[in-house]
Design an enzyme around this catalytic site. Structure first.
Site, PDB file in Angstrom:
ATOM      1  N   ASP A  65      -9.268   4.613  -3.385  1.00 22.70           N
ATOM      2  CA  ASP A  65      -8.074   4.672  -4.214  1.00 22.70           C
ATOM      3  C   ASP A  65      -8.518   5.018  -5.636  1.00 22.70           C
ATOM      4  O   ASP A  65      -9.715   4.940  -5.963  1.00 22.70           O
ATOM      5  CB  ASP A  65      -7.374   3.312  -4.175  1.00 22.70           C
ATOM      6  CG  ASP A  65      -6.170   3.241  -5.096  1.00 22.70           C
ATOM      7  OD1 ASP A  65      -5.384   4.200  -5.126  1.00 22.70           O
ATOM      8  OD2 ASP A  65      -6.040   2.230  -5.803  1.00 22.70           O
ATOM      9  N   LEU A  66      -7.584   5.388  -6.510  1.00 19.44           N
ATOM     10  CA  LEU A  66      -7.922   5.713  -7.894  1.00 19.44           C
ATOM     11  C   LEU A  66      -7.654   4.557  -8.854  1.00 19.44           C
ATOM     12  O   LEU A  66      -8.569   3.936  -9.374  1.00 19.44           O
ATOM     13  CB  LEU A  66      -7.143   6.953  -8.343  1.00 19.44           C
ATOM     14  CG  LEU A  66      -7.594   8.299  -7.766  1.00 19.44           C
ATOM     15  CD1 LEU A  66      -6.675   9.413  -8.254  1.00 19.44           C
ATOM     16  CD2 LEU A  66      -9.029   8.605  -8.140  1.00 19.44           C
ATOM     17  N   ASP A  67      -6.356   4.256  -9.094  1.00 21.05           N
ATOM     18  CA  ASP A  67      -5.974   3.274 -10.110  1.00 21.05           C
ATOM     19  C   ASP A  67      -6.517   1.888  -9.790  1.00 21.05           C
ATOM     20  O   ASP A  67      -6.285   1.352  -8.694  1.00 21.05           O
ATOM     21  CB  ASP A  67      -4.449   3.209 -10.243  1.00 21.05           C
ATOM     22  CG  ASP A  67      -3.896   4.417 -10.991  1.00 21.05           C
ATOM     23  OD1 ASP A  67      -4.700   5.273 -11.399  1.00 21.05           O
ATOM     24  OD2 ASP A  67      -2.674   4.498 -11.171  1.00 21.05           O
ATOM     25  N   SER A 131      -4.567   8.466  -3.173  1.00 23.00           N
ATOM     26  CA  SER A 131      -3.819   7.747  -4.207  1.00 23.00           C
ATOM     27  C   SER A 131      -2.336   8.055  -4.073  1.00 23.00           C
ATOM     28  O   SER A 131      -1.959   9.198  -3.805  1.00 23.00           O
ATOM     29  CB  SER A 131      -4.311   8.160  -5.603  1.00 23.00           C
ATOM     30  OG  SER A 131      -3.455   7.670  -6.605  1.00 23.00           O
ATOM     31  N   ARG A 132      -1.511   7.043  -4.284  1.00 22.88           N
ATOM     32  CA  ARG A 132      -0.073   7.270  -4.239  1.00 22.88           C
ATOM     33  C   ARG A 132       0.566   7.099  -5.618  1.00 22.88           C
ATOM     34  O   ARG A 132       1.743   6.758  -5.738  1.00 22.88           O
ATOM     35  CB  ARG A 132       0.602   6.365  -3.215  1.00 22.88           C
ATOM     36  CG  ARG A 132       0.450   4.867  -3.437  1.00 22.88           C
ATOM     37  CD  ARG A 132       1.237   4.120  -2.367  1.00 22.88           C
ATOM     38  NE  ARG A 132       1.357   2.704  -2.641  1.00 22.88           N
ATOM     39  CZ  ARG A 132       2.168   1.889  -1.975  1.00 22.88           C
ATOM     40  NH1 ARG A 132       2.905   2.363  -1.003  1.00 22.88           N
ATOM     41  NH2 ARG A 132       2.236   0.616  -2.272  1.00 22.88           N
TER      42      ARG A 132
END
Length: 522
Positions: A65-67, A131-132
């Protein structure tokens, strides 16, 4: 005397073993407060031990994931920049976790070191981002600023259920879920990702504090747990999550795969009902399963041509669904519902007439405002561009309905300038015709699904490519006004009659009668 000497020798050996273990752990700067004391003994795994039989089974694909996983803070927190119409700056507004930098170095080494003759630790592992975030453009820009793009084999960034990201990655890579390892800071609940992704068969690692200060804090634990998980479960049937402290939680998946049930009761006015199960799941405790209309195609309702709003299901209809769980009250509910058989679904047709369930079809829909909806439906616009990756998950040949929004896109009539700029120009009458929907008395207009189309490939473009005159003509917009991601429109055709559909953002689903589709599309 001999007994005493033996005892002393044992004590010396134990002390030496303790000192060696302590040195190994200290070398990795373990953050005790982040991981919990009970996992420290598991973390003295130096890099050279990865070739051991215990860790020889590495993931074929590792997904991040990113954040708050790769970097911090989460992009939605940068509201001030958004209000000022500014773009986040890497290493200033958004920073990589220290462990991320170490992991990136290892990935880069595996990508570049081919001359040593040896096999690097990650040489046979692919890497991906899922990532969403709704800040799609920011995320892509930051990946470029941090110079990460070339290190990842697959990048999926768009809002929605993260299961869609993983299905796309699986389809593109050909790697089965059980050979994937996933790191994400959100475990469960409304914004949770670890639980739904684990239900696919992916081993998920919950890292609420991101990847942390050193790979040993969570990343190496996850890799070790993956090897143990695969060794103990060769079929990949155990849906599991690696918790932040290294413990492994097996999910109670109940019945595997979709469930089948019949609607026992439905309240069309309030938009909910109950399903009687054909096969019981351990999650429903033998009770009827609650469902809300929001989980049905098209929000469970459709508006007829005379303005009436009707439910698309009724008592006795047969549904296929999966089971969800409300984090707040712990109660189960049906989600991802598909209508298998319906006696009442005909009442939802646009003309108000009845039809059998086999006459209905669920289709993907996206909405466009005028005049661009008409330009696409009239076959002038053959490229659709978006800054978001809305069409990225869908392969070439996917079919959609085109819905006309109720607004006019405010481009200051710049599309007319584009249409007149083509070689030979275009007359005002021709432009007016291409910008208009059919006036044949059938009601083609705003708020209606008017056409069916098939997409080709979706690809990322540069500003230079978007400024090409031929590209601009296909889009109907100048390069600086066009989106970053271009999707080819292979073919498009008007429906035999328009169908009133409640518009939504992104890609959504609606039920329509097959008789409204032009010939040759099914």
């Amino acid at each position: 005397m001999m007994k005493m000497q033996g005892t002393i020798l044992i004590l010396v050996l134990l002390l030496r073993s303790f000192c060696t273990s302590f040195t190994t752990v200290s070398k990795h700067h373990i953050n005790y407060s982040a991981i919990g004391m009970r996992t420290i003994a598991q973390l003295s795994i130096a890099d050279d031990t990865y070739s051991s039989s215990q860790l020889s089974m590495k993931p074929s694909l590792i997904v991040f994931d990113l954040d708050n996983t790769i970097w911090t803070p989460e992009l939605y927190q940068l509201r001030k920049l958004q209000r000022l119409n500014l773009t986040p700056v890497a290493s200033k507004d958004v920073k990589l976790f220290p462990a991320t930098e170490d992991i990136i170095d290892e990935i880069a080494k595996a990508r570049s070191d081919t001359s040593s003759g040896g096999t690097q630790k990650w040489s046979n592992t692919k890497f991906a981002i899922a990532s969403r975030t709704k800040s799609v453009d920011w995320a892509h820009d930051l990946i470029s600023q941090f110079n990460l793009r070339h290190l990842f084999d697959y990048i999926e960034i768009y809002p929605g259920d993260k299961k869609a990201h993983f299905k796309s990655i699986r389809d593109k890579s050909g790697i089965p879920y059980k050979e994937m390892l996933f790191f994400d800071d959100n475990r469960d609940g409304r914004w949770g990702n670890c639980v739904p992704v684990s239900e696919l068969g992916v081993l998920s690692v919950h890292c609420p504090n991101g990847l942390g200060n050193h790979p040993d804090e969570i990343f190496n634990i996850g890799v070790q747990r993956y090897a143990e998980w695969r060794k103990s479960d060769d079929d990949g049937d155990s849906r599991s999550i690696v918790e932040w402290d290294g413990a492994v939680t097996k999910l109670n998946s109940g019945s595997k795969g979709p469930l089948i049930g019949t609607i026992k009761m439905v309240n069309g006015d309030k938009g909910y009902g109950f399903i009687s199960m054909k096969q019981k799941s351990t999650l429903d405790n033998g009770n009827d399963v609650f469902f809300h209309f929001n989980e049905l195609p098209n929000g469970g309702r459709i508006t007829t041509a005379d303005g009436a709003t009707l439910p698309i299901v009724n008592t006795g209809d047969e549904l296929k669904f999966t089971m969800g769980k409300n984090k707040g009250n712990g109660k189960t509910f049906a989600e991802n519902i598909e209508i298998i058989k319906s006696k009442s679904i005909g009442s939802t047709q646009a003309n108000g007439t009845s039809a059998d369930s086999e006459d209905m079809i669920s289709m993907r829909v996206f909405s466009m405002n005028m005049p661009f909806a008409a330009l696409l439906a009239n076959e002038y616009k053959t490229l659709e561009t978006r800054n978001g990756t809305m069409f990225v998950p869908y392969p070439e040949g996917t079919k959609f309905l085109l819905h006309v929004g109720k607004r006019t896109y405010p481009d200051g009539n710049r599309h007319i300038d584009v249409m007149k700029s083509v070689k030979g120009g275009m007359s005002d009458d021709k432009i007016s015709s291409l910008k208009s929907l059919p006036k044949n008395g059938k009601g083609f207009g705003r708020g209606m699904a008017i056409a069916i189309l098939e997409i080709g490939k979706t690809y990322e473009t540069t500003l230079e490519e978007r400024c090409d005159p031929d590209f601009q003509r296909k889009v109907g917009a100048f390069g600086e006004d066009s989106g970053k991601f271009a999707t080819e429109i292979r073919r498009v055709e008007y429906l035999k009659e328009p169908v009133r559909v409640v518009g939504k953002g992104g890609i959504f689903k609606a039920m329509i009668n097959k008789k409204y589709l032009p010939d040759g599309w099914l």
